[in-house]
Write a protein that holds these residues in place. Structure first.
Motif, mmCIF file in Angstrom:
data_model
loop_
_atom_site.group_PDB
_atom_site.id
_atom_site.type_symbol
_atom_site.label_atom_id
_atom_site.label_comp_id
_atom_site.label_asym_id
_atom_site.label_seq_id
_atom_site.Cartn_x
_atom_site.Cartn_y
_atom_site.Cartn_z
ATOM 1 N N TRP A 32 -15.614 30.565 -3.457
ATOM 2 C CA TRP A 32 -14.443 30.778 -4.317
ATOM 3 C C TRP A 32 -13.171 30.275 -3.648
ATOM 4 C CZ3 TRP A 32 -13.083 31.522 -9.109
ATOM 5 C CH2 TRP A 32 -11.809 31.991 -9.393
ATOM 6 N N GLY A 33 -13.051 30.519 -2.330
ATOM 7 C CA GLY A 33 -11.876 30.046 -1.612
ATOM 8 C C GLY A 33 -11.787 28.534 -1.590
ATOM 9 N N VAL A 34 -12.921 27.872 -1.325
ATOM 10 C CA VAL A 34 -12.929 26.405 -1.312
ATOM 11 C C VAL A 34 -12.674 25.853 -2.711
ATOM 12 C CG1 VAL A 34 -14.345 24.371 -0.878
ATOM 13 C CG2 VAL A 34 -14.474 26.330 0.668
ATOM 14 N N TRP A 35 -13.254 26.490 -3.710
ATOM 15 C CA TRP A 35 -13.050 26.053 -5.089
ATOM 16 C C TRP A 35 -11.580 26.172 -5.484
ATOM 17 C CZ3 TRP A 35 -14.817 23.504 -9.114
ATOM 18 C CH2 TRP A 35 -14.293 23.774 -10.375
ATOM 19 N N MET B 131 -9.652 23.377 -3.731
ATOM 20 C CA MET B 131 -9.896 22.096 -4.377
ATOM 21 C C MET B 131 -9.153 21.999 -5.710
ATOM 22 S SD MET B 131 -14.002 21.732 -3.582
ATOM 23 C CE MET B 131 -14.190 20.386 -4.736
ATOM 24 N N SER B 132 -9.090 23.104 -6.449
ATOM 25 C CA SER B 132 -8.377 23.113 -7.743
ATOM 26 C C SER B 132 -6.889 22.911 -7.521
ATOM 27 C CB SER B 132 -8.649 24.423 -8.474
ATOM 28 O OG SER B 132 -10.036 24.584 -8.724
ATOM 29 N N ASP B 133 -6.343 23.520 -6.485
ATOM 30 C CA ASP B 133 -4.907 23.376 -6.201
ATOM 31 C C ASP B 133 -4.559 21.932 -5.831
ATOM 32 O OD1 ASP B 133 -4.590 26.053 -6.711
ATOM 33 O OD2 ASP B 133 -4.692 26.647 -4.597
ATOM 34 N N LYS B 134 -5.469 21.276 -5.077
ATOM 35 C CA LYS B 134 -5.199 19.893 -4.672
ATOM 36 C C LYS B 134 -5.274 18.943 -5.859
ATOM 37 C CE LYS B 134 -6.766 20.282 0.126
ATOM 38 N NZ LYS B 134 -7.740 19.792 1.131
ATOM 39 N N SER B 135 -6.143 19.250 -6.792
ATOM 40 C CA SER B 135 -6.281 18.375 -7.960
ATOM 41 C C SER B 135 -5.162 18.611 -8.971
ATOM 42 C CB SER B 135 -7.639 18.586 -8.626
ATOM 43 O OG SER B 135 -7.789 19.923 -9.049
ATOM 44 N N PHE C 14 -18.662 21.797 1.529
ATOM 45 C CA PHE C 14 -18.779 22.562 0.287
ATOM 46 C C PHE C 14 -20.213 22.526 -0.227
ATOM 47 C CE2 PHE C 14 -18.106 22.845 -4.436
ATOM 48 C CZ PHE C 14 -17.781 24.195 -4.448
ATOM 49 N N SER C 15 -20.879 21.379 -0.085
ATOM 50 C CA SER C 15 -22.273 21.274 -0.503
ATOM 51 C C SER C 15 -23.161 22.207 0.309
ATOM 52 C CB SER C 15 -22.760 19.825 -0.348
ATOM 53 O OG SER C 15 -21.986 18.945 -1.139
ATOM 54 N N LEU C 16 -22.876 22.323 1.612
ATOM 55 C CA LEU C 16 -23.651 23.235 2.455
ATOM 56 C C LEU C 16 -23.463 24.677 2.021
ATOM 57 C CD1 LEU C 16 -23.121 21.667 5.993
ATOM 58 C CD2 LEU C 16 -25.222 21.702 4.657
ATOM 59 N N GLN C 17 -22.248 25.025 1.616
ATOM 60 C CA GLN C 17 -22.009 26.386 1.142
ATOM 61 C C GLN C 17 -22.762 26.644 -0.157
ATOM 62 O OE1 GLN C 17 -17.704 26.412 1.132
ATOM 63 N NE2 GLN C 17 -17.637 27.560 3.044
ATOM 64 N N LEU C 18 -22.817 25.652 -1.035
ATOM 65 C CA LEU C 18 -23.613 25.802 -2.253
ATOM 66 C C LEU C 18 -25.095 25.923 -1.910
ATOM 67 C CD1 LEU C 18 -21.904 23.181 -4.621
ATOM 68 C CD2 LEU C 18 -21.617 25.663 -4.659
ATOM 69 N N GLY C 19 -25.529 25.121 -0.941
ATOM 70 C CA GLY C 19 -26.932 25.181 -0.534
ATOM 71 C C GLY C 19 -27.308 26.494 0.109
ATOM 72 N N ALA C 20 -26.315 27.183 0.692
ATOM 73 C CA ALA C 20 -26.599 28.482 1.321
ATOM 74 C C ALA C 20 -27.071 29.509 0.303
ATOM 75 C CB ALA C 20 -25.357 28.995 2.040
ATOM 76 N N ILE C 21 -26.635 29.372 -0.953
ATOM 77 C CA ILE C 21 -27.093 30.310 -1.991
ATOM 78 C C ILE C 21 -28.608 30.186 -2.156
ATOM 79 C CG2 ILE C 21 -26.930 30.910 -4.430
ATOM 80 C CD1 ILE C 21 -24.066 29.977 -4.412
ATOM 81 N N SER C 22 -29.099 28.953 -2.216
ATOM 82 C CA SER C 22 -30.547 28.748 -2.297
ATOM 83 C C SER C 22 -31.225 29.223 -1.023
ATOM 84 C CB SER C 22 -30.857 27.263 -2.527
ATOM 85 O OG SER C 22 -30.295 26.815 -3.740
ATOM 86 N N GLY C 23 -30.576 29.015 0.114
ATOM 87 C CA GLY C 23 -31.149 29.468 1.376
ATOM 88 C C GLY C 23 -31.324 30.973 1.420
ATOM 89 N N ILE C 24 -30.344 31.698 0.890
ATOM 90 C CA ILE C 24 -30.437 33.158 0.856
ATOM 91 C C ILE C 24 -31.576 33.598 -0.051
ATOM 92 C CG2 ILE C 24 -29.234 35.269 0.132
ATOM 93 C CD1 ILE C 24 -26.627 33.893 0.977
ATOM 94 N N GLU C 25 -31.704 32.934 -1.185
ATOM 95 C CA GLU C 25 -32.770 33.306 -2.126
ATOM 96 C C GLU C 25 -34.146 33.013 -1.529
ATOM 97 O OE1 GLU C 25 -35.775 33.137 -5.007
ATOM 98 O OE2 GLU C 25 -35.003 31.320 -4.058
#
Length: 257
Positions: A247-250, A253-257, A177-188
């Motif tokens: 969004w899918g991972v989020w 994660m919300s469903d599991k919590s 999930f952290s890598l997916q968040l980091g991809a946003i910065s990578g795209i920018e």
């Protein structure tokens, strides 16, 4: 063993690819002092390095997928926890060999964390310096009120660039999930910023000096407007893919919590 393609993992692989192939920032600075002949040779060097890294990624990903199959985890290093190449059930193997295998598997599991831990200060310092250069008002304010306190302003920007990721890591505990968040910065960093800077700089040079002055020592086949537009289109598509995956991972994660 099933070799069926799992498209559900495409988003993570795509995000990892964007994050892994961030262009090094000092490349323009390394090319600047070179003459035209050496610069062309350097371009080949950078291209070879890029394709070499890509080849290693493909080899590692393909071999892991073939060996582990459907048991392959989102972070392949986790598959090596308690991995001993089948020796763990062999009673003829000495405890020393098993202990060595355990140490080796633990090193593979911990290596990504150690790698990120080693490079994090470098990234934080680089980002802090860039923020300080982008907002010189704080340095000017500190200099006016306390001569010699510019160092405090630099430390402030470096802390601002390093503390938020640490706080977010307490919430985003999944490395994928952290890598997916980091991809946003990578795209920018990789697509949006260079393409928009290219468009704005070409427009400025054309307006001030004329169209015939837009060619510089850095100009090439990639300098035309069509290429820049295609990069922006690819960046938009990539951003949509990454946001959908996040969004899918989020949601999961919300469903599991």
């Amino acid at each position: 063993m099933s070799y069926t393609v799992m498209f559900s993992g495409f988003g993570l692989a795509f995000s990892t690819g964007l994050f892994s192939f961030l262009p090094p920032h000092p490349v323009p600075g390394l090319l600047k002092p070179l003459d035209a002949k050496k610069r062309r040779r350097a371009n080949l060097t950078f291209l070879t390095a890029l394709f070499t890294a890509c080849g290693f990624y493909i080899i590692l990903g393909s071999s892991a997928a073939i060996y582990f199959g459907s048991k392959l985890r989102s972070n392949v290093n986790l598959n090596f926890a308690d991995f001993a190449s089948g020796l763990i059930d062999d009673e003829s193997v000495s405890p020393t060999i098993l202990r060595i295998c355990q140490v080796a598997s633990n090193f593979v599991v911990l290596y990504p964390a150690l790698d990120i831990l080693s490079i994090f200060p470098l990234i934080a310092i680089a980002l802090g310096n860039n923020l300080a250069a982008s907002f010189p008002q704080l340095h000017d304010f500190a200099k006016q009120h306390q001569p010699g306190s510019e160092r405090i302003a630099t430390i402030f920007w470096r802390l601002l660039s390093s503390i938020p990721p640490i706080i977010v890591s307490l919430w985003a505990t999944d490395l994928s999930f952290s890598l997916q968040l980091g991809a946003i910065s990578g795209i920018e960093i990789s697509y949006f910023a260079p393409a928009l800077l290219q468009r704005s700089s070409c427009a400025f040079i054309t307006k001030r000096f004329g169209k015939d002055k837009t060619n510089t020592v850095y100009s090439g086949w990639h300098s035309n407007r069509g290429f820049v537009t295609s990069v922006l289109v690819f960046a938009m598509i990539s951003l949509c893919i990454v946001l959908v995956q996040i969004w899918g991972v989020w949601t999961e994660m919300s469903d599991k919590s």
